[in-house]
Design a protein around this motif. Structure first.
Motif, short mmCIF file in Angstrom:
data_model
loop_
_atom_site.label_atom_id
_atom_site.label_comp_id
_atom_site.label_asym_id
_atom_site.label_seq_id
_atom_site.Cartn_x
_atom_site.Cartn_y
_atom_site.Cartn_z
N LEU A 28 16.19 16.79 -9.74
CA LEU A 28 15.29 15.64 -9.64
C LEU A 28 14.81 15.47 -8.21
O LEU A 28 15.55 15.72 -7.25
N ILE A 29 13.57 15.04 -8.09
CA ILE A 29 12.98 14.80 -6.77
C ILE A 29 12.29 13.45 -6.78
O ILE A 29 12.00 12.86 -7.84
N GLY A 30 12.04 12.94 -5.59
CA GLY A 30 11.33 11.68 -5.45
C GLY A 30 10.57 11.65 -4.13
O GLY A 30 11.05 12.15 -3.11
N ASP A 31 9.38 11.11 -4.18
CA ASP A 31 8.54 10.96 -2.99
C ASP A 31 8.07 9.52 -2.92
O ASP A 31 7.76 8.90 -3.95
N ALA A 32 8.01 9.00 -1.72
CA ALA A 32 7.56 7.62 -1.53
C ALA A 32 6.97 7.45 -0.15
O ALA A 32 7.40 8.08 0.82
N SER A 33 5.98 6.60 -0.07
CA SER A 33 5.37 6.20 1.19
C SER A 33 4.74 4.83 0.97
O SER A 33 3.55 4.71 0.69
N LEU A 34 5.56 3.80 1.08
CA LEU A 34 5.14 2.44 0.77
C LEU A 34 5.26 1.55 2.01
O LEU A 34 6.22 1.68 2.78
N VAL A 35 4.30 0.66 2.16
CA VAL A 35 4.31 -0.35 3.22
C VAL A 35 4.10 -1.70 2.56
O VAL A 35 3.06 -1.93 1.94
N TRP A 36 5.08 -2.58 2.70
CA TRP A 36 5.03 -3.90 2.10
C TRP A 36 5.02 -4.95 3.20
O TRP A 36 5.95 -5.05 3.99
N THR A 37 3.96 -5.74 3.24
CA THR A 37 3.85 -6.83 4.20
C THR A 37 4.46 -8.06 3.56
O THR A 37 3.77 -8.84 2.87
N ALA A 38 5.77 -8.24 3.75
CA ALA A 38 6.47 -9.34 3.10
C ALA A 38 5.95 -10.68 3.58
O ALA A 38 5.68 -11.58 2.78
N THR A 39 5.81 -10.86 4.88
CA THR A 39 5.24 -12.07 5.47
C THR A 39 4.32 -11.64 6.60
O THR A 39 4.17 -10.45 6.89
N ALA A 40 3.72 -12.63 7.25
CA ALA A 40 2.84 -12.31 8.37
C ALA A 40 3.60 -11.71 9.54
O ALA A 40 3.01 -11.05 10.39
N LEU A 41 4.93 -11.89 9.57
CA LEU A 41 5.73 -11.40 10.67
C LEU A 41 6.72 -10.30 10.26
O LEU A 41 7.39 -9.74 11.12
N THR A 54 0.84 -1.19 0.00
CA THR A 54 0.00 0.00 0.00
C THR A 54 0.88 1.24 0.00
O THR A 54 2.02 1.22 0.46
N GLY A 55 0.34 2.33 -0.52
CA GLY A 55 1.07 3.59 -0.56
C GLY A 55 1.26 4.08 -1.97
O GLY A 55 0.55 3.68 -2.91
N GLU A 56 2.23 4.96 -2.17
CA GLU A 56 2.52 5.49 -3.49
C GLU A 56 3.98 5.86 -3.60
O GLU A 56 4.67 6.07 -2.59
N ILE A 57 4.45 5.94 -4.82
CA ILE A 57 5.83 6.31 -5.13
C ILE A 57 5.81 7.14 -6.40
O ILE A 57 5.01 6.89 -7.31
N ALA A 58 6.68 8.17 -6.46
CA ALA A 58 6.68 9.07 -7.61
C ALA A 58 8.07 9.66 -7.80
O ALA A 58 8.84 9.82 -6.84
N LEU A 59 8.39 9.97 -9.03
CA LEU A 59 9.63 10.67 -9.41
C LEU A 59 9.27 11.86 -10.27
O LEU A 59 8.28 11.82 -11.03
N GLY A 60 10.07 12.93 -10.16
CA GLY A 60 9.76 14.12 -10.94
C GLY A 60 10.90 15.11 -10.97
O GLY A 60 12.06 14.80 -10.66
N TYR A 61 10.54 16.33 -11.31
CA TYR A 61 11.53 17.41 -11.47
C TYR A 61 10.91 18.70 -10.93
O TYR A 61 9.72 18.97 -11.11
N THR A 62 11.72 19.49 -10.23
CA THR A 62 11.26 20.75 -9.67
C THR A 62 12.20 21.88 -10.06
O THR A 62 13.41 21.66 -10.27
N ARG A 63 11.63 23.06 -10.12
CA ARG A 63 12.42 24.25 -10.46
C ARG A 63 11.81 25.45 -9.76
O ARG A 63 10.60 25.67 -9.82
#
Length: 562
Positions: free
Chosen positions: A440-453, A417-426
């Motif tokens: 270049l800029i980057g934003d991310a907020s990801l949560v990955w449930t790899a296993t139950a633990l 769940t979440g989102e990830i993005a890459l871009g450019y600012t000036r």
């Protein structure tokens, strides 16, 4: 010629003889028939056909000879005779049916044999013209035992001579649902108030920091912290309102300079108003209270304490869904205010040239390519207007920024769940002497449930900050962090954090690289109480001499949550 009287007498005698003969003949024929019938009946049982392959004739002489039908087999359910229904004229197993009766079509779907009721063939009622006689069953054949738990067991095992038992339709037994396993048995339950759920918590920490001032000449000190927090979530059928409020206050041992004590608060309140099925209004507000880092180039020399700044603002937007396409537009407003700096000699210095307002707008469009995955494109523009036309060094720091980025959101069964993005600012400044800030800029907020633990979190942010150093236009801050949580037991969780930051001070020719590694272990007593130990190592490496430092922090934290 005889006499007339003799003639009449002779005629009468002839008639009398004829009547007597007729009566005797009838009696003889009757007696002969009785003798013949009696003889035939006595010879019936002992008669043997001369041809062994010839069919045995019926005993009724008034009907034509035909094959003898075998007696029906005894019924297992009832002694009632079986009704035989002859097939329609001209009908066979497959062929012409002259009755013109509607026939039932067999379903092509396969049914579960276990779900069919156990019904004896002889107990099924015959429908005229559509059903043939049941095949004969041997009287010595033992019926198979009924299935365990079958509702028709009594029907299948009915004793001979008992009244017929109607077949019982199978009753669908409710499936036994497995008990749902709670994701986290130590998660807080919260406090219910009306249509809101509140999740309060507070942490108290104590430890030691080898370099709280982030200087080359390190001097350690004991550090203490109190961090309250509150989360709130609405429980409405329509609309939504959420709040996430976090704060802390850090202070050091009395023998340290009090300028290192610093407060921190980060509060966000977001809402959604469902106007129509595909139309919504998005609402955002935030409040941030903090200070600059001790080694920031924006701080004056000889400070008695770190100046506090306040960042607050909000946004309102309109979103519309067109099938899988989502389009939203949002307007934003923000205000940043710094308090005056207190120096060690007791004087104060104004920071009014650092106060500014920011206005902007954002346009975003996304298309749900796959379930739980929506790529998007976002365009944003803003303008910063300072309270003073020029700062204390004579530079006009009003600016206009443009940012474009592309990314995707994830919501895949709570695994990612979440989102990830890459871009450019000036960012372009009003003063021509100030260089544009771009990159270049980057934003991310990801949560990955790899296993139950095991859970993996990825965070990233990019911002353009203001700088007060003469000749420097601004600073581009980029941060990325990775956190892995693993539960050795439900009540014992290990944590590893890795972070990297890059600060580019445009116009100052300064570049700082920040590194951090941390490890912790959390022991959960129950849903309300936890204890956590953590060790963290920080490094900063700058291209300008005199700014590098190392710092080690050790903390022991007690957490209460509800």
């Amino acid at each position: 010629m005889g006499a007339p009287g003799a003639t009449a007498y002779g005629a009468k005698a002839d008639v009398l003889r004829l009547k007597l003969w007729s009566l005797g003949a009838r009696r003889g024929l009757l007696m002969a028939a009785c003798v013949a019938l009696a003889g035939t009946a006595r010879a019936q049982t002992a008669m043997v056909n001369p041809d062994p392959f010839a069919p045995q004739a019926e005993t009724n002489p008034f009907n034509p000879p035909r094959f003898e039908k075998k007696p029906p087999a005894p019924r297992a359910q009832s002694d009632q005779p079986t009704t035989f229904v002859p097939p329609p004229s001209g009908a066979g197993a497959t062929g012409f049916d002259a009755t013109n009766a509607r026939k039932k079509t067999r379903s092509k779907k396969k049914t579960d044999s276990a779900a069919q009721p156990l019904v004896a063939p002889s107990a099924v009622p015959a429908s005229a013209g559509t059903q043939q006689a049941s095949p004969p069953v041997s009287p010595y054949q033992v019926p198979p035992p009924p299935l365990q738990g079958d509702e028709n067991a009594a029907f299948a095992q009915a004793a001979p001579g008992a009244p017929p038992v109607e077949p019982v339709e199978p009753i669908a037994k409710p499936k036994k649902h497995k008990k749902s396993v709670e994701d986290d048995p130590y998660a807080p339950l919260g406090i219910r108030a009306g249509t809101f759920d509140f999740f309060p918590a507070v942490e108290a920490s104590a430890g030691y920091n080898t370099n709280p001032g982030q200087l080359q000449n390190a001097k350690g000190a004991a550090v203490y912290s109190v961090a309250p927090e509150l989360k709130a979530q609405s429980d409405w059928s329509r609309h939504e309102l959420k709040a996430d409020l976090r704060g802390s206050y850090n202070w050091y041992s009395p023998d340290q300079t009090p300028s290192l004590n610093r407060p921190y608060f980060d509060g966000k309140v977001t809402g959604r108003v469902d106007v129509m099925h595909a139309t919504r209004i998005d609402l955002d507000s935030h409040l941030l209270v903090s200070t600059d880092n001790p080694n920031s180039p924006n701080l004056q020399a000889g400070l008695a304490k770190l100046p506090i700044y306040t960042d607050f603002g909000g946004a309102i937007g309109l979103g519309q869904k067109f099938n899988r396409f989502d389009l939203s537009v949002k307007g934003e407003a923000e205000r940043i205010v710094y308090q005056n700096s207190l120096l060690t000699d007791g004087t104060t210095v104004s920071n009014g040239d650092r106060n500014y307002d920011q206005y902007g707008g954002r346009l975003r469009g996304g298309y749900e390519m796959l379930p739980g995955m929506m790529p998007f494109v976002e365009f944003e523009t803003d303008k910063r207007v300072h309270d003073l036309n020029t700062d204390f060094f004579g530079f006009q720091r009003d600016s206009t920024g443009v940012t474009g980025k592309a990314g995707t959101t994830f919501e895949m069964s709570k695994l990612l769940t979440g989102e990830i993005a890459l871009g450019y600012t000036r960012r372009v400044y009003q003063d021509p002497r100030l260089q544009d800030v771009a990159g270049l800029i980057g934003d991310a907020s990801l949560v990955w449930t790899a296993t139950a633990l095991t859970t993996v979190k990825l965070t990233g942010s990019s911002t353009v900050g203001e700088v007060t150093v003469p000749g420097a236009s601004g600073a581009l801050y980029r941060d990325v962090g990775l956190q892995v949580d693993h539960a050795f037991r439900r009540w014992l969780v290990g944590t590893v954090k890795v972070g990297f930051g890059f600060d580019d001070y445009v116009g100052l020719s300064r570049e700082d690289k920040r590194f951090s590694v941390a490890g912790g272990l959390t022991y959960k007593f129950d849903r309300s109480w936890q204890v956590k130990g953590e060790v963290r190592q920080d490094w900063l490496r700058s291209n300008l001499s005199g700014n590098d430092y190392n710092a080690t922090t050790m903390l022991l934290t007690l957490r209460w949550q509800k």
